[in-house]
Design an enzyme around this catalytic site. Structure first.
Site, PDB file in Angstrom:
ATOM      1  N   LYS A  62     -40.024 -47.820  21.772  1.00  0.00           N
ATOM      2  CA  LYS A  62     -40.259 -49.723  22.344  1.00  0.00           C
ATOM      3  C   LYS A  62     -41.051 -49.248  23.515  1.00  0.00           C
ATOM      4  O   LYS A  62     -40.384 -49.784  24.810  1.00  0.00           O
ATOM      5  CB  LYS A  62     -38.589 -49.977  22.687  1.00  0.00           C
ATOM      6  N   HIS A 107     -55.026 -42.625  35.503  1.00  0.00           N
ATOM      7  CA  HIS A 107     -54.349 -42.798  34.649  1.00  0.00           C
ATOM      8  C   HIS A 107     -52.870 -42.062  34.466  1.00  0.00           C
ATOM      9  O   HIS A 107     -52.367 -42.163  33.920  1.00  0.00           O
ATOM     10  CB  HIS A 107     -55.191 -42.481  33.261  1.00  0.00           C
ATOM     11  N   TYR A 153     -38.950 -50.713  27.375  1.00  0.00           N
ATOM     12  CA  TYR A 153     -37.915 -51.929  26.994  1.00  0.00           C
ATOM     13  C   TYR A 153     -36.970 -52.156  26.171  1.00  0.00           C
ATOM     14  O   TYR A 153     -36.976 -51.191  24.866  1.00  0.00           O
ATOM     15  CB  TYR A 153     -38.918 -53.607  27.231  1.00  0.00           C
ATOM     16  N   GLU A 197     -43.589 -52.293   8.774  1.00  0.00           N
ATOM     17  CA  GLU A 197     -42.333 -53.402   9.459  1.00  0.00           C
ATOM     18  C   GLU A 197     -42.741 -54.322   9.166  1.00  0.00           C
ATOM     19  O   GLU A 197     -43.723 -54.142   9.618  1.00  0.00           O
ATOM     20  CB  GLU A 197     -41.560 -52.236  10.516  1.00  0.00           C
ATOM     21  N   ARG A 227     -54.159 -47.061  40.966  1.00  0.00           N
ATOM     22  CA  ARG A 227     -54.214 -47.301  39.346  1.00  0.00           C
ATOM     23  C   ARG A 227     -55.038 -46.291  39.201  1.00  0.00           C
ATOM     24  O   ARG A 227     -56.398 -46.030  39.281  1.00  0.00           O
ATOM     25  CB  ARG A 227     -55.339 -48.316  38.946  1.00  0.00           C
ATOM     26  N   LEU A 244     -39.970 -48.695  14.602  1.00  0.00           N
ATOM     27  CA  LEU A 244     -39.389 -48.833  15.027  1.00  0.00           C
ATOM     28  C   LEU A 244     -37.991 -48.256  14.846  1.00  0.00           C
ATOM     29  O   LEU A 244     -37.091 -49.294  13.947  1.00  0.00           O
ATOM     30  CB  LEU A 244     -39.520 -50.147  15.735  1.00  0.00           C
TER      31      LEU A 244
END
Ligand code: PLP
Length: 303
Positions: free
Chosen positions: A154, A109, A36, A186, A107, A210
């Protein structure tokens, strides 16, 4: 317009946020298998523009590459969608949310084949950063960094960050600053940097943090104005002995951390370097808004 009355973009269509739905088998829901971005929008000198849109979409590309999801849009398409999303909402300050997941599949992996990524974008109003926080700074607590070693992606898998933000809330603080093996990483949703003897110092961009767009903006601004900067490992002792400690993110810009684990940072007030950088940041936003207008001016819905 209330925050939940907006329009969102989902898989090629615009619709009221309240009407948007996705499959329960979306791998974002099942595995947190997605990435995102959050892009701040502000109105500066009458120009409503996203701040650093290009670097945000460059980082989205980097995150998508890292998790091997093919980018469903070109940069131009992303910028068009961003411009349209901004125009569809009346708020002068917005936070644009962009999420891409691997898509819907049984579903299992391993990466599914022949699946189309899910693309979701929406906007919410971005409240003013409280003047009190800019004036007085905020408090933070520290905690061991217990997250994985791909914090540079991210990822929407944010449970580690969510737990750390709640840790701050539970301790009456505004942010949790994390330490890994005695070194600063961070914050739960922010980068952390410090000032010692006039030098702005922050951890290097490794898999442990990040690569923040605001972190880069702060470093660019500092260098442009002749302030010395260093990106290197920062020990816990250095963090605690800093003259100034700052947090940075798209939603909070730059704020001084004036209390850390209940102890005063520096003299307990936002320091002189913070005040300069905070002011220069507003100037950088002005320049960025002009660049957005020059590049995109005639192409938004409002134009
Ligand atoms: N670090 C983490 C863990 C974050 O979640 C964020 C922003 O959400 C940041 C740093 C700051 O990044 P940016 O300045 O790009 O918003």
């Amino acid at each position: 317009m209330e925050w939940n009355e907006g329009t969102c973009y989902l898989n090629g269509k615009w619709m009221p946020l309240a009407d948007a739905s996705i499959s329960v088998l979306d791998r974002g829901f099942i595995f947190g298998d997605g990435v995102y971005e959050v892009i701040p929008v502000d109105t500066v000198d009458g120009i409503r523009a996203p701040f650093h849109a290009w670097p945000h979409y460059a980082r989205l590309q980097r995150s998508l590459d890292a998790v091997r999801i093919s980018n469903p849009c070109s940069l131009e398409q992303w910028l068009d969608l961003t411009a349209e999303l901004i125009d569809r909402h009346p708020w002068p300050r917005q936070l644009i949310y962009v999420q891409v997941t691997r898509g819907v599949a049984k579903r299992d992996h391993p990466f599914p084949t022949g699946v189309t990524p899910t693309v979701f974008m929406n906007s919410t109003p971005w409240p003013q950063i409280p003047a009190e926080q800019i004036e007085n700074g905020v408090s933070a607590v520290t905690h061991a960094d217990e997250r994985w070693l791909h914090c540079d992606i991210k990822s929407i898998s944010l449970l580690g960050n969510v737990l750390m933000k709640q840790y701050a809330m539970d301790h009456g603080a505004s942010e949790t600053v994390m330490l890994r093996d005695g070194f600063l990483t961070e914050g739960s949703s922010t980068n952390t940097m410090l000032v010692k003897d006039g030098v702005v110092i922050a951890p290097r961009k490794t898999v442990q943090i990040l690569p923040g767009i605001t972190y880069d903006a702060v470093f660019d601004i500092a260098r442009k104005h002749g302030i010395a900067t260093e990106r290197r490992p920062v020990t816990e002792a250095e963090l605690r002995a800093a003259d100034e400690v700052w947090l940075s993110s798209s939603g909070r810009e730059v704020l001084a951390i004036t209390r850390l684990d209940g102890a005063t940072v520096g003299n307990g007030r936002p320091g002189p370097v913070y005040k300069q950088v905070q002011a220069w940041m507003q100037q950088a936003k002005r320049e960025d808004a002009l660049a957005w207008k020059a590049e995109r001016g005639g192409r938004t819905l409002a134009a």
